[in-house]
Write an enzyme that holds these catalytic residues in place. Structure first.
Site, PDB file in Angstrom:
ATOM      1  N   GLY A 212       0.813  -1.206   0.000  1.00  0.00           N
ATOM      2  CA  GLY A 212       0.000   0.000   0.000  1.00  0.00           C
ATOM      3  C   GLY A 212       0.850   1.262   0.000  1.00  0.00           C
ATOM      4  O   GLY A 212       1.921   1.326  -0.613  1.00  0.00           O
ATOM      5  N   SER A 213       0.393   2.273   0.728  1.00  0.00           N
ATOM      6  CA  SER A 213       1.011   3.593   0.653  1.00  0.00           C
ATOM      7  C   SER A 213       2.395   3.683   1.292  1.00  0.00           C
ATOM      8  O   SER A 213       3.090   4.676   1.095  1.00  0.00           O
ATOM      9  CB  SER A 213       0.087   4.632   1.280  1.00  0.00           C
ATOM     10  OG  SER A 213      -1.071   4.799   0.498  1.00  0.00           O
ATOM     11  N   THR A 214       2.819   2.660   2.054  1.00  0.00           N
ATOM     12  CA  THR A 214       4.196   2.705   2.556  1.00  0.00           C
ATOM     13  C   THR A 214       5.185   2.673   1.390  1.00  0.00           C
ATOM     14  O   THR A 214       6.301   3.184   1.497  1.00  0.00           O
ATOM     15  CB  THR A 214       4.484   1.533   3.516  1.00  0.00           C
ATOM     16  OG1 THR A 214       4.257   0.287   2.837  1.00  0.00           O
ATOM     17  CG2 THR A 214       3.624   1.618   4.753  1.00  0.00           C
ATOM     18  N   PHE A 215       4.766   2.102   0.251  1.00  0.00           N
ATOM     19  CA  PHE A 215       5.636   2.032  -0.928  1.00  0.00           C
ATOM     20  C   PHE A 215       5.837   3.409  -1.552  1.00  0.00           C
ATOM     21  O   PHE A 215       6.737   3.596  -2.366  1.00  0.00           O
ATOM     22  CB  PHE A 215       5.064   1.062  -1.955  1.00  0.00           C
ATOM     23  CG  PHE A 215       6.011   0.735  -3.078  1.00  0.00           C
ATOM     24  CD1 PHE A 215       7.050  -0.168  -2.894  1.00  0.00           C
ATOM     25  CD2 PHE A 215       5.881   1.341  -4.322  1.00  0.00           C
ATOM     26  CE1 PHE A 215       7.932  -0.467  -3.921  1.00  0.00           C
ATOM     27  CE2 PHE A 215       6.757   1.047  -5.361  1.00  0.00           C
ATOM     28  CZ  PHE A 215       7.788   0.145  -5.159  1.00  0.00           C
ATOM     29  N   LYS A 216       5.023   4.384  -1.179  1.00  0.00           N
ATOM     30  CA  LYS A 216       5.196   5.745  -1.700  1.00  0.00           C
ATOM     31  C   LYS A 216       6.565   6.316  -1.333  1.00  0.00           C
ATOM     32  O   LYS A 216       7.066   7.238  -2.003  1.00  0.00           O
ATOM     33  CB  LYS A 216       4.065   6.641  -1.198  1.00  0.00           C
ATOM     34  CG  LYS A 216       2.720   6.297  -1.829  1.00  0.00           C
ATOM     35  CD  LYS A 216       1.567   7.065  -1.195  1.00  0.00           C
ATOM     36  CE  LYS A 216       0.233   6.664  -1.831  1.00  0.00           C
ATOM     37  NZ  LYS A 216      -0.928   7.294  -1.179  1.00  0.00           N
TER      38      LYS A 216
END
Length: 482
Positions: A212-216
């Site tokens: 999810g958004s941790t990959f941002k």
């Protein structure tokens, strides 16, 4: 001599010679191979003929051996706080083999490793005294993670960014390896093996899932490294509502279009605006995105020294433009373990240098002499120090003004990133709640990643870090307050 008798005598002589040749071949050339064969029961009996060596945490053994009173196996393995340390130790079973550190260092722990043998052991052809495995695990951080995960289904990993030492690796639910240590534990094995062995699954190390958004963090790192973002406070101009490239599909953000329209990278990270990171990934393209991910450990089997087996993944197969955009927000076919996301954050905290993570500091013989040392691990520059500084600055904003507030540790600098990952067919499964963070105070530092799998909480609360961030906070506090 009768001709028939002479022929029979010659034939018998040839048989004797053939037997001698065969015996010589087996003894001289095949003896060791037969002795080492995994199906040789004498080896299995020998492993448990004497007490095993131990796995050490914080100077104390978390394993032991106990007499069985049986005829075949004199001893069997025991575990202190088995479920707590199962992701580290694995199991050593007389019936079902070995896993994790018990498997990697089986020969050291049972005394059959040639490096353990003394001159007398060699002369008498006897098994050496077993060695020990000294881990990097910090018992306080491990226990903090375990306690914080109670009542939740999830996993957590903590790394010291400067040294690469794994300070904690916890799964909940877990299992007690002592239940299957003996030769007659079939019922317990069948129970633990049900549902494809889910009870023994090492989520922290071997279950990549959508981050999810941790990959941002990876997406922004690639954008900075490639000059696409030079100022995290400059407006990006990326619109919201945002249509995924190559489609007519709108990509929503939890914060809403008004909050995410044209915002800077800092605001986009704080609010987790999907439009900004999807567009950055689209502009960078698959190759540059994959290159950044691979510098941080994706698409590679990590050995700690237990191998991950299934690497965290950034897609290598050719993707369409819409799929590349989705990878920018940690969706489509991107997958990561908590270990991998902790590695990403560790590199950011360590000025862009990724130190090889490891859960063992030394392997020693019975007298304490070092057989293997992991105190000088491999280090690589995954990103520029300036890039890492910009990322830390943005992550601090998430922790002070955004969804990472629950991760704050008094007196410490903390930066983080929340994440929510959709799962199942048409999102029919509860989403994954992620949080990754770093903390530092008084010369100490820590990187943490947490995933919670069983959420019945509203999506906005998951994205806000209410489930995973408190677990990270407890782990960071346990390390930084020492």
């Amino acid at each position: 001599m009768n001709k028939t008798i002479r022929r029979a005598s010659v034939f018998c002589l040839l048989l004797v010679l053939a037997l001698l040749v065969r015996v010589t071949w087996v003894q001289a050339y095949q003896g060791q191979a037969l002795a080492d064969n995994e199906h040789n029961r004498r080896n299995l009996l020998g492993q448990y003929e004497n007490p095993l060596g131990n796995i050490i945490v914080g100077g104390e053994a978390i394993t032991g051996s106990v007499k069985t009173g049986g005829k075949d196996f004199a001893y069997k393995r025991t575990y202190a706080d088995g479920p707590l340390y199962a992701p580290i130790t694995g199991f050593s079973s007389q019936a079902f083999g070995t896993t994790m550190l018990e498997g990697v260092y089986k020969k050291v722990l049972n005394g059959s490793d040639d490096r353990l043998k003394t001159v007398m052991d060699l002369l008498l052809n006897k098994r050496a005294s077993p060695g020990n495995v000294v881990t990097t695990i910090d018992k306080d951080v491990q226990k903090a993670a375990w306690d914080a995960l109670q009542g939740k289904q999830g996993s957590a990993v903590a790394i010291d960014p400067k040294t690469g030492e794994i300070l904690a690796m916890v799964n909940n639910p877990s299992f007690d390896p002592g239940r299957i240590a003996g030769a007659n534990d079939k019922e317990a094995w069948e129970e633990l093996s049900a549902d494809n062995g889910k009870a023994m699954e090492n989520v922290a190390l071997r279950k990549p899932q959508a981050p999810g958004s941790t990959f941002k963090l990876v997406t922004l790192a690639a954008a900075i490294e490639n000059g696409l973002v030079t100022d995290v406070d400059a407006p990006t101009g990326i619109p919201d509502p945002y249509t995924i490239p190559g489609t007519r599909t709108l990509l929503p953000s939890e914060a809403g279009s008004a909050a995410c329209n044209g915002v800077s990278a800092r605001v986009a990270m704080r609010l987790s605006c999907n439009n900004v990171f999807a567009e950055l990934a689209s502009k960078l393209g698959q190759d540059k995105m994959r290159a950044m991910a691979e510098k941080l450990g994706f698409n590679t089997n990590t050995e700690i020294p237990v191998t991950t087996r299934v690497p965290s993944k950034y897609p290598s197969a050719k993707m369409s433009v819409d799929q590349v955009a989705q990878t920018g927000i940690g969706q489509f076919d991107v997958q990561a373990t908590p270990l991998q996301m902790a590695m990403v954050t560790a590199a950011i905290e360590n000025d862009g240098k990724l130190v090889a993570p490891h859960s063992v500091s030394e392997v020693t013989d019975a007298g304490g002499s070092v057989l293997e040392s992991f105190k000088n691990p491999k280090t690589q520059q995954a990103m520029n120090a300036k890039t890492a500084l910009m990322l830390r600055d943005v992550m601090k904003t998430v922790a002070t003004e955004g969804g990472g507030k629950p991760a704050q540790v008094s007196g410490a600098e903390v930066g983080g990133k929340t994440g929510t990952a959709q799962r199942g067919v048409k999102n029919n499964l509860p989403p994954l709640a992620w949080f990754t963070s770093y903390g530092k105070a008084k010369g100490k530092q820590i990187a943490v990643a947490v995933v919670i799998e069983n959420s019945d909480t509203d999506r906005s609360e998951i994205g806000g870090g209410r489930l995973a961030a408190p677990v990270a906070q407890k782990m960071m506090q346990a390390w930084l307050k020492k």
